[in-house]
Motif scaffolding. Structure first.
Motif, mmCIF file in Angstrom:
data_model
loop_
_atom_site.group_PDB
_atom_site.id
_atom_site.type_symbol
_atom_site.label_atom_id
_atom_site.label_comp_id
_atom_site.label_asym_id
_atom_site.label_seq_id
_atom_site.Cartn_x
_atom_site.Cartn_y
_atom_site.Cartn_z
ATOM 1 N N SER A 2 0.821 -1.205 0.000
ATOM 2 C CA SER A 2 0.000 0.000 0.000
ATOM 3 C C SER A 2 0.854 1.254 0.000
ATOM 4 O O SER A 2 0.337 2.360 0.013
ATOM 5 C CB SER A 2 -0.922 0.006 1.223
ATOM 6 O OG SER A 2 -0.142 0.003 2.412
ATOM 7 N N ARG A 3 2.198 1.094 0.033
ATOM 8 C CA ARG A 3 3.098 2.232 0.086
ATOM 9 C C ARG A 3 3.652 2.600 -1.281
ATOM 10 O O ARG A 3 4.554 3.434 -1.372
ATOM 11 C CB ARG A 3 4.277 1.910 1.019
ATOM 12 C CG ARG A 3 3.875 1.482 2.407
ATOM 13 C CD ARG A 3 3.133 2.569 3.128
ATOM 14 N NE ARG A 3 3.882 3.825 3.127
ATOM 15 C CZ ARG A 3 3.378 4.995 3.518
ATOM 16 N NH1 ARG A 3 2.128 5.050 3.904
ATOM 17 N NH2 ARG A 3 4.116 6.072 3.501
ATOM 18 N N SER A 38 -4.336 7.569 -1.569
ATOM 19 C CA SER A 38 -3.793 8.827 -1.051
ATOM 20 C C SER A 38 -3.834 8.824 0.482
ATOM 21 O O SER A 38 -4.676 8.169 1.097
ATOM 22 C CB SER A 38 -4.597 10.003 -1.601
ATOM 23 O OG SER A 38 -5.947 9.901 -1.186
ATOM 24 N N GLU A 39 -2.916 9.583 1.089
ATOM 25 C CA GLU A 39 -2.814 9.640 2.552
ATOM 26 C C GLU A 39 -2.763 11.094 3.005
ATOM 27 O O GLU A 39 -2.242 11.959 2.291
ATOM 28 C CB GLU A 39 -1.560 8.908 3.035
ATOM 29 C CG GLU A 39 -1.538 7.423 2.725
ATOM 30 C CD GLU A 39 -0.295 6.746 3.284
ATOM 31 O OE1 GLU A 39 0.405 7.405 4.060
ATOM 32 O OE2 GLU A 39 -0.044 5.590 2.928
ATOM 33 N N LYS A 40 -3.301 11.336 4.167
ATOM 34 C CA LYS A 40 -3.203 12.638 4.810
ATOM 35 C C LYS A 40 -2.174 12.551 5.924
ATOM 36 O O LYS A 40 -2.309 11.740 6.861
ATOM 37 C CB LYS A 40 -4.553 13.079 5.368
ATOM 38 C CG LYS A 40 -5.573 13.421 4.287
ATOM 39 C CD LYS A 40 -6.845 13.976 4.904
ATOM 40 C CE LYS A 40 -7.828 14.397 3.815
ATOM 41 N NZ LYS A 40 -9.080 14.955 4.383
ATOM 42 N N VAL A 46 3.088 10.182 9.747
ATOM 43 C CA VAL A 46 4.323 9.536 9.317
ATOM 44 C C VAL A 46 5.443 10.560 9.228
ATOM 45 O O VAL A 46 5.217 11.762 9.033
ATOM 46 C CB VAL A 46 4.128 8.831 7.954
ATOM 47 C CG1 VAL A 46 3.130 7.707 8.086
ATOM 48 C CG2 VAL A 46 3.663 9.832 6.901
ATOM 49 N N THR A 47 6.664 10.069 9.334
ATOM 50 C CA THR A 47 7.848 10.916 9.250
ATOM 51 C C THR A 47 8.951 10.158 8.517
ATOM 52 O O THR A 47 8.863 8.944 8.309
ATOM 53 C CB THR A 47 8.356 11.305 10.662
ATOM 54 O OG1 THR A 47 8.628 10.105 11.399
ATOM 55 C CG2 THR A 47 7.328 12.151 11.404
ATOM 56 N N GLU A 53 7.650 8.828 0.931
ATOM 57 C CA GLU A 53 6.812 7.938 0.125
ATOM 58 C C GLU A 53 5.410 8.502 -0.033
ATOM 59 O O GLU A 53 4.817 8.464 -1.117
ATOM 60 C CB GLU A 53 6.765 6.557 0.769
ATOM 61 C CG GLU A 53 8.074 5.795 0.722
ATOM 62 C CD GLU A 53 7.976 4.465 1.433
ATOM 63 O OE1 GLU A 53 6.923 4.226 2.078
ATOM 64 O OE2 GLU A 53 8.923 3.675 1.353
ATOM 65 N N THR A 54 4.878 9.049 1.074
ATOM 66 C CA THR A 54 3.525 9.616 1.016
ATOM 67 C C THR A 54 3.468 10.795 0.062
ATOM 68 O O THR A 54 2.512 10.949 -0.712
ATOM 69 C CB THR A 54 3.082 10.038 2.415
ATOM 70 O OG1 THR A 54 3.101 8.905 3.292
ATOM 71 C CG2 THR A 54 1.682 10.624 2.385
ATOM 72 N N LYS A 55 4.507 11.638 0.093
ATOM 73 C CA LYS A 55 4.541 12.790 -0.801
ATOM 74 C C LYS A 55 4.557 12.352 -2.272
ATOM 75 O O LYS A 55 3.836 12.914 -3.106
ATOM 76 C CB LYS A 55 5.770 13.649 -0.498
ATOM 77 C CG LYS A 55 5.700 14.381 0.835
ATOM 78 C CD LYS A 55 6.957 15.196 1.044
ATOM 79 C CE LYS A 55 6.910 15.942 2.380
ATOM 80 N NZ LYS A 55 8.146 16.728 2.621
ATOM 81 N N LYS A 56 5.386 11.356 -2.587
ATOM 82 C CA LYS A 56 5.481 10.897 -3.967
ATOM 83 C C LYS A 56 4.175 10.243 -4.433
ATOM 84 O O LYS A 56 3.746 10.423 -5.575
ATOM 85 C CB LYS A 56 6.641 9.919 -4.107
ATOM 86 C CG LYS A 56 8.004 10.579 -3.926
ATOM 87 C CD LYS A 56 9.125 9.571 -4.085
ATOM 88 C CE LYS A 56 10.486 10.239 -3.910
ATOM 89 N NZ LYS A 56 11.591 9.250 -4.052
#
Length: 300
Positions: A2-3, A38-40, A46-47, A53-56
């Motif tokens: 999922s990443r 998508s993630e918020k 997350v850090t 990864e979330t940004k991309k």
């Protein structure tokens, strides 16, 4: 996972004939893509590497949404589609408005805390379904095979034209019905004219008899009318009235027959015109294919 986005691409190539002298070459591509959700960041917290990864992921999904919006916006002045802004959209360029058949499966969550993500996913899927693709076979054919294909198409069109022309030439029953309808129409018109003349004559006779009745049983020359003659004239008047009513009914039937025959003639004329247009269209297609075959033969 999922990443990240997962993509599986299969390319199929088909060659007919020898490898040195192929008759035709077909190529197909199958793209199987599993997009990450998508993630918020404020909700996931997350850090570090996870944050990158979330940004991309969010960036690629954002660019995918921009491409879909550009493809479905009919009022957009800028015709440029930003496929190259993301690796994801660049790889999926054929699937998004290209020569491809695309199926999209949108997954949403029934959880209340995922309401905004589910709504955004449904809006994304609604925009994506408005993309119109026209898929055609990716095939390269040599001049000989293309010439044979056109010859088969010309033969098929000629066969269709022959069948249609046979129907067109064999108009015996249709023309006979047409002539019969015209003859019936002329006969009915003559009969109606005769009936109108008889009707006028009977109306004049009735007025004459009514004048005798109103004159107290006296002829126009002043001589008295006998009782037997008076009774005979009354009977004749009754018979003529009955004949006139029958003639009126006959005229009404003639009118109905005329209307029906007129509808039949209009239908026959329409069918003949449609056949003429179809034959002309088929002849034009055959002429175009003959010209194209001649051009290919000259080129070869």
């Amino acid at each position: 996972s999922s990443r990240s986005h997962a993509m599986f691409i299969i390319v199929v190539e088909v060659v007919e004939g020898d490898e040195e002298n192929p008759k035709s070459y077909k190529c197909g591509k199958l793209n199987i893509v599993d997009l990450a959700g998508s993630e918020k960041v404020r909700q996931t917290g997350v850090t570090g590497v996870r944050l990158n990864e979330t940004k991309k992921i969010n960036w690629s999904l954002h660019e995918l949404g921009n491409v879909i919006a550009a493809l479905t916006d009919a009022k957009r002045r800028d015709k440029h589609i930003p496929f190259r802004n993301s690796c994801l959209t660049r790889v999926l360029q054929d699937s998004l408005g290209g020569n491809c058949k695309t199926t999209l499966i949108a997954c949403i969550s029934p959880a209340l805390e995922a309401y905004s993500e589910s709504l955004s996913t449904l809006k994304f899927a609604n925009r994506a379904k408005n993309i119109k693709n026209e898929a055609t076979v990716n095939e390269n054919v040599d001049n000989g095979a293309l010439l044979r294909r056109y010859e088969k198409e010309v033969q098929r069109l000629k066969q269709m034209l022959t069948e249609r022309t046979g129907d067109y030439v064999d108009r015996g029953p249709v023309q006979e019905d047409h002539r019969a309808a015209l003859e019936a129409l002329e006969h009915t018109s003559r009969a109606m004219g005769e009936e109108q003349e008889n009707r006028k004559r009977l109306e004049g006779r009735i007025r004459e008899l009514e004048g005798l009745v109103g004159g107290g049983g006296v002829h126009p020359d002043g001589s008295p009318v006998a009782a037997e003659e008076y009774a005979m004239q009354l009977d004749e008047l009754a018979r003529e009235r009955q004949v006139m009513e029958e003639d009126k009914a006959q005229v009404s039937r003639y009118k109905q027959l005329l209307l029906k025959q007129r509808d039949i003639m209009l239908g026959l004329t329409t069918r003949l015109n449609e056949r003429d247009e179809t034959i002309l269209q088929l002849q034009e297609e055959i002429d175009a294919y003959d010209a194209h075959i001649q051009m290919l033969e000259d080129a070869m």
